[in-house]
Design a protein around this motif. Structure first.
Motif, mmCIF file in Angstrom:
data_model
loop_
_atom_site.group_PDB
_atom_site.id
_atom_site.type_symbol
_atom_site.label_atom_id
_atom_site.label_comp_id
_atom_site.label_asym_id
_atom_site.label_seq_id
_atom_site.Cartn_x
_atom_site.Cartn_y
_atom_site.Cartn_z
ATOM 1 N N PHE A 51 0.858 -1.184 0.000
ATOM 2 C CA PHE A 51 0.000 0.000 0.000
ATOM 3 C C PHE A 51 0.890 1.228 0.000
ATOM 4 O O PHE A 51 2.114 1.134 0.206
ATOM 5 N N THR A 52 0.300 2.368 -0.228
ATOM 6 C CA THR A 52 1.032 3.629 -0.269
ATOM 7 C C THR A 52 0.424 4.602 0.726
ATOM 8 O O THR A 52 -0.805 4.774 0.755
ATOM 9 N N LEU A 53 1.250 5.206 1.550
ATOM 10 C CA LEU A 53 0.796 6.246 2.463
ATOM 11 C C LEU A 53 0.861 7.585 1.744
ATOM 12 O O LEU A 53 1.803 7.859 1.000
ATOM 13 N N THR A 54 -0.140 8.406 1.951
ATOM 14 C CA THR A 54 -0.178 9.718 1.305
ATOM 15 C C THR A 54 -0.331 10.812 2.354
ATOM 16 O O THR A 54 -0.778 10.559 3.486
ATOM 17 N N ASP A 55 0.050 12.019 1.960
ATOM 18 C CA ASP A 55 -0.052 13.195 2.835
ATOM 19 C C ASP A 55 0.696 12.998 4.154
ATOM 20 O O ASP A 55 0.242 13.439 5.218
ATOM 21 N N VAL A 56 1.838 12.334 4.106
ATOM 22 C CA VAL A 56 2.644 12.116 5.305
ATOM 23 C C VAL A 56 3.425 13.398 5.603
ATOM 24 O O VAL A 56 4.035 13.988 4.708
#
Length: 319
Positions: A51-56
């Motif tokens: 999965f990809t984390l966004t807005d970190v």
């Protein structure tokens, strides 16, 4: 907690489960930790693209943390980015506690924090670690290493062991035990316990120590000896030692002492002020022995431990 390209989701999940969830079962007014993720880029692809984390948030978020957690990743021969290493160095330089899970120790070593220090990592990567970082005193056969402001955990579930160790350091044994029950995980496995324990298929009836341990935990205030434990298990003391080494990575006496110190800590945390009573109830015998054992385990005298972890104490800690 720093997340970087290829970070292992499991260790991130361990840190989140340990420090990022509300704990209403503790009966406290608010959370004891505040957790923030940070990364060199706002979008982070996890290991194998699960999965990809966004807005970190950016790595500058780590500059306010009391504790910086660095999870591992599988491609350890590829150097970490300089921005990540700089964030780790800044945290250590200003006195923050720096913690690695699994192969996150590679990042700490690349940042120069582990030179001349003891550390551990996942056993599978021990040879690679030694070749890349010969200046580190690697202990590949333990669950975690606590070097004061720098702590390293071995692979996978050892992150939970180290996390509970931090709970005990910050908030005492009583709260740490409550968290371990919520996790359905062993309340206290000592950092020196072996990462990998051989468990050959038995050719005799079940030799699990579970029933014996439960029996002994109910009788910590009694003058138990290794011989009595062996008699209860219907084996010789030598056989009992072998089973403890195989199943727990420790000795019967060391296990018994650790359980008694944990019980003493919980009694003090619940408000028992009479050291002779605490010593008697947990089987440590005398107040002097209690003082010595507690100081060895926690670095605190009983009175200092009571001030820090007694009833009504516990301040939020940023992580």
């Amino acid at each position: 907690m720093i997340v970087d390209e290829g970070t292992n989701p499991f260790e991130v999940g361990c840190a989140t489960e340990l420090f990022g969830l509300p704990r209403p079962e503790l009966g406290l007014a608010g959370p004891l930790y505040e957790v923030t993720l940070c990364a060199p880029d706002p979008e982070v692809r996890m290991n194998h693209g699960f999965f990809t984390l966004t807005d970190v948030p950016g790595l500058d978020a780590a500059d306010d943390a009391d504790t910086l957690v660095v999870p591992g990743r599988p491609d350890n021969v590829v150097p970490r980015g300089e921005a990540v290493l700089a964030a780790v160095r800044r945290a250590h330089a200003r006195g923050a506690r720096v913690v690695s899970f699994c192969t996150g120790s590679f990042a700490l070593a690349e940042a120069g924090l582990l030179d001349g220090r003891r550390a551990t990592t996942h056993w599978l990567w021990a040879d690679s670690f030694r070749s890349l970082h010969p200046g580190v005193v690697l202990e590949p056969d333990v669950l975690f290493v606590d070097e004061g402001g720098i702590l390293t955990a071995a692979g996978s579930s050892a992150a939970l062991d180290l996390g509970l160790h931090l709970w005990r350091q910050d908030h005492g044994a009583e709260i740490a035990n409550a968290v371990s029950r919520r996790l359905v995980f062993a309340a206290h496995r000592d950092g020196g316990q072996r990462q990998f324990v051989e468990r050959p298929v038995p050719d005799v009836p079940d030799a699990s120590l579970g029933p014996l341990l439960a029996w002994a935990q109910e009788r910590l205030g009694e003058p138990l000896t290794v011989a009595e434990l062996a008699a209860r298990a219907a084996v010789s003391p030598a056989t009992l030692h072998r089973r403890f080494r195989t199943q727990l990575g420790t000795t019967p006496l060391a296990w018994l002492t650790a359980e008694r110190v944990t019980l003493a800590r919980r009694l003090i945390e619940r408000g028992e002020n009479r050291l002779d009573v605490v010593a008697a109830r947990c089987g440590l015998g005398t107040a002097a022995n209690l003082r010595a054992r507690l100081r060895r385990e926690t670095g605190l005298s009983p009175s200092a431990y009571r001030r820090r972890f007694g009833p009504g104490t516990g301040e939020p800690i940023t992580a």
